[in-house]
Enzyme design. Structure first.
Site, PDB file in Angstrom:
ATOM      1  CG  ASP A  37     -40.475 -18.275  11.578  1.00  0.00           C
ATOM      2  OD1 ASP A  37     -39.450 -17.594  11.480  1.00  0.00           O
ATOM      3  OD2 ASP A  37     -40.526 -19.474  11.216  1.00  0.00           O
ATOM      4  CE1 TYR A 155     -31.230 -17.861  -0.545  1.00  0.00           C
ATOM      5  CE2 TYR A 155     -29.054 -17.114  -1.228  1.00  0.00           C
ATOM      6  CZ  TYR A 155     -30.118 -17.066  -0.347  1.00  0.00           C
ATOM      7  OH  TYR A 155     -30.064 -16.222   0.743  1.00  0.00           O
TER       8      TYR A 155
HETATM    9  P1  NAP Z   1     -32.860 -18.188   9.523  1.00  0.00           P
HETATM   10  O1  NAP Z   1     -32.079 -17.900  10.759  1.00  0.00           O
HETATM   11  O2  NAP Z   1     -33.003 -19.592   9.069  1.00  0.00           O
HETATM   12  O3  NAP Z   1     -34.295 -17.506   9.663  1.00  0.00           O
HETATM   13  C1  NAP Z   1     -35.265 -17.654   8.656  1.00  0.00           C
HETATM   14  C2  NAP Z   1     -36.585 -17.990   9.300  1.00  0.00           C
HETATM   15  O4  NAP Z   1     -37.562 -18.120   8.252  1.00  0.00           O
HETATM   16  C3  NAP Z   1     -36.569 -19.329  10.046  1.00  0.00           C
HETATM   17  O5  NAP Z   1     -37.242 -19.223  11.280  1.00  0.00           O
HETATM   18  C4  NAP Z   1     -37.297 -20.246   9.076  1.00  0.00           C
HETATM   19  O6  NAP Z   1     -37.939 -21.351   9.696  1.00  0.00           O
HETATM   20  C5  NAP Z   1     -38.324 -19.280   8.521  1.00  0.00           C
HETATM   21  N1  NAP Z   1     -38.986 -19.836   7.346  1.00  0.00           N
HETATM   22  C6  NAP Z   1     -38.533 -20.752   6.463  1.00  0.00           C
HETATM   23  N2  NAP Z   1     -39.476 -21.069   5.570  1.00  0.00           N
HETATM   24  C7  NAP Z   1     -40.553 -20.325   5.886  1.00  0.00           C
HETATM   25  C8  NAP Z   1     -41.859 -20.222   5.348  1.00  0.00           C
HETATM   26  N3  NAP Z   1     -42.243 -20.950   4.278  1.00  0.00           N
HETATM   27  N4  NAP Z   1     -42.725 -19.366   5.913  1.00  0.00           N
HETATM   28  C9  NAP Z   1     -42.361 -18.644   6.981  1.00  0.00           C
HETATM   29  N5  NAP Z   1     -41.158 -18.711   7.575  1.00  0.00           N
HETATM   30  C10 NAP Z   1     -40.256 -19.543   7.010  1.00  0.00           C
HETATM   31  O7  NAP Z   1     -32.231 -17.400   8.278  1.00  0.00           O
HETATM   32  P2  NAP Z   1     -31.513 -15.967   8.137  1.00  0.00           P
HETATM   33  O8  NAP Z   1     -30.098 -16.207   7.897  1.00  0.00           O
HETATM   34  O9  NAP Z   1     -31.956 -15.045   9.215  1.00  0.00           O
HETATM   35  O10 NAP Z   1     -32.142 -15.522   6.747  1.00  0.00           O
HETATM   36  C11 NAP Z   1     -33.150 -14.524   6.640  1.00  0.00           C
HETATM   37  C12 NAP Z   1     -33.159 -14.034   5.206  1.00  0.00           C
HETATM   38  O11 NAP Z   1     -31.875 -13.490   4.885  1.00  0.00           O
HETATM   39  C13 NAP Z   1     -33.425 -15.122   4.163  1.00  0.00           C
HETATM   40  O12 NAP Z   1     -34.259 -14.608   3.158  1.00  0.00           O
HETATM   41  C14 NAP Z   1     -32.030 -15.409   3.609  1.00  0.00           C
HETATM   42  O13 NAP Z   1     -32.086 -15.914   2.302  1.00  0.00           O
HETATM   43  C15 NAP Z   1     -31.407 -14.035   3.677  1.00  0.00           C
HETATM   44  N6  NAP Z   1     -29.948 -14.031   3.688  1.00  0.00           N
HETATM   45  C16 NAP Z   1     -29.250 -14.632   4.684  1.00  0.00           C
HETATM   46  C17 NAP Z   1     -27.854 -14.605   4.666  1.00  0.00           C
HETATM   47  C18 NAP Z   1     -27.019 -15.257   5.732  1.00  0.00           C
HETATM   48  O14 NAP Z   1     -25.787 -15.346   5.551  1.00  0.00           O
HETATM   49  N7  NAP Z   1     -27.592 -15.724   6.827  1.00  0.00           N
HETATM   50  C19 NAP Z   1     -27.193 -13.955   3.613  1.00  0.00           C
HETATM   51  C20 NAP Z   1     -27.960 -13.345   2.617  1.00  0.00           C
HETATM   52  C21 NAP Z   1     -29.324 -13.386   2.654  1.00  0.00           C
HETATM   53  P3  NAP Z   1     -37.197 -22.802   9.643  1.00  0.00           P
HETATM   54  O15 NAP Z   1     -35.989 -22.683  10.479  1.00  0.00           O
HETATM   55  O16 NAP Z   1     -38.234 -23.729  10.186  1.00  0.00           O
HETATM   56  O17 NAP Z   1     -36.861 -23.069   8.199  1.00  0.00           O
END
Ligand code: NAP
Length: 268
Positions: A37, A155
């Site tokens: 991360d 996005y």
């Molecule tokens: P999350 O809880 O914010 O986890 C994502 C992690 O990735 C965070 O720790 C974030 O760090 C890290 N990150 C951000 N930029 C980065 C970089 N440049 N290099 C390495 N790590 C980085 O999000 P999540 O909801 O689990 O999402 C995970 C994936 O699922 C994403 O691709 C998202 O688009 C996708 N997704 C999520 C949802 C939803 O409803 N949650 C729905 C559809 C798709 P920071 O916190 O410091 O930014």
């Protein structure tokens, strides 16, 4: 479901949300998990959880936008010696904003963190997976890679690109007969910390409460009540289960596919 004993799994964005749940799920099935991360403290937290549960893992600070950081992280994986069998490209970001005032640099940021990241992971990771006898890549896209959403041009553009890049690389792997499968996963609304990272303005644009000084943030469960046909958000653990299935030998005939987990959001 087949286990991952004797294999390493590499997960990006694994300090939080879906990446963390996926890391825990893969470790519980026997994988040695490289928890990577941007946020090293978050990655360390995931490793602690895995070790407390009896699994094996190690944290690496990796900003997925930078090729040199990928090379350094994968050199660490090579040196460790457990063969790489699974890559989960999970790191991603969203910005909800009016397209006609959106700075180009914000658009490029979304392409970089959501698409270039997965490209770099596959460019550098797949030859290693192939060398270890084969395995699987799971790219976390979104239903926003399948359908449009106002004020999410960056996005939607990025997640749609992840979907098509997945198919192209799956076919390239098939042509090479390298025994590496590549699929994309398209969640709808998942209850993760990502929802709380949006600004009050972004919350307002998605129909959530807003207002000066109030700083209301989006809540996945509230949003799901109106946007998800079955009325509830998915948990990160539910997404992780499907990642494990796709990464396992049970899915050995599935490649180049898009798997939707959205409570019916794209069914109409
Ligand atoms: P999350 O809880 O914010 O986890 C994502 C992690 O990735 C965070 O720790 C974030 O760090 C890290 N990150 C951000 N930029 C980065 C970089 N440049 N290099 C390495 N790590 C980085 O999000 P999540 O909801 O689990 O999402 C995970 C994936 O699922 C994403 O691709 C998202 O688009 C996708 N997704 C999520 C949802 C939803 O409803 N949650 C729905 C559809 C798709 P920071 O916190 O410091 O930014």
């Amino acid at each position: 479901m087949a286990g991952f004993e004797g294999k390493a799994a590499f997960v990006t964005g694994a300090g939080s949300g879906i990446g963390r749940a996926t890391s825990l799920a893969l470790a519980s099935r026997g994988a040695f998990v490289w928890v990577t991360d941007f946020d090293k403290a978050g990655a360390d937290g995931t490793v602690d959880l895995i070790r407390k549960a009896g699994g094996s893992a190690s944290a690496i600070a990796l900003d997925v936008r930078h090729e040199a950081e990928w090379e350094a992280a994968l050199a660490e994986v090579d040196a460790h010696g457990v063969p790489l069998g699974v890559l989960v490209n999970c790191a991603g970001k969203n910005i909800i904003t009016d397209t006609f005032t959106m700075p180009l640099e914000d658009f490029r940021f979304l392409l970089s963190v959501n698409v270039e990241s997965a490209f770099l992971g596959m460019k550098l990771g797949i030859p290693r997976i192939a060398k270890s006898g084969g395995g699987a890549v799971v790219n976390i896209s979104s239903i926003m890679g399948l359908k449009g959403q106002a004020r999410m041009a960056g996005y939607c553009g990025a997640k749609g690109a992840v979907r098509m890049m997945t198919k192209a690389i799956a076919l390239e792997c098939a042509e090479l007969r390298n025994n590496v499968r590549v699929n994309s996963l398209h969640p709808g609304i998942v209850d993760t910390p990502a929802w709380h990272k949006h600004s009050s303005d972004e919350a307002g644009m998605l129909g959530g409460a807003t207002g000066a000084g109030a700083a209301p943030k989006l809540d996945a469960h509230e949003v799901a009540k109106t946007m998800v046909p079955i009325g509830v958000a998915a948990s990160a653990e539910e997404i992780a289960e499907t990642v494990c299935f796709l990464a396992s030998d049970a899915a050995r005939h599935i490649t180049g596919a898009e798997i939707v987990i959205d409570g019916g959001m794209t069914a109409d």
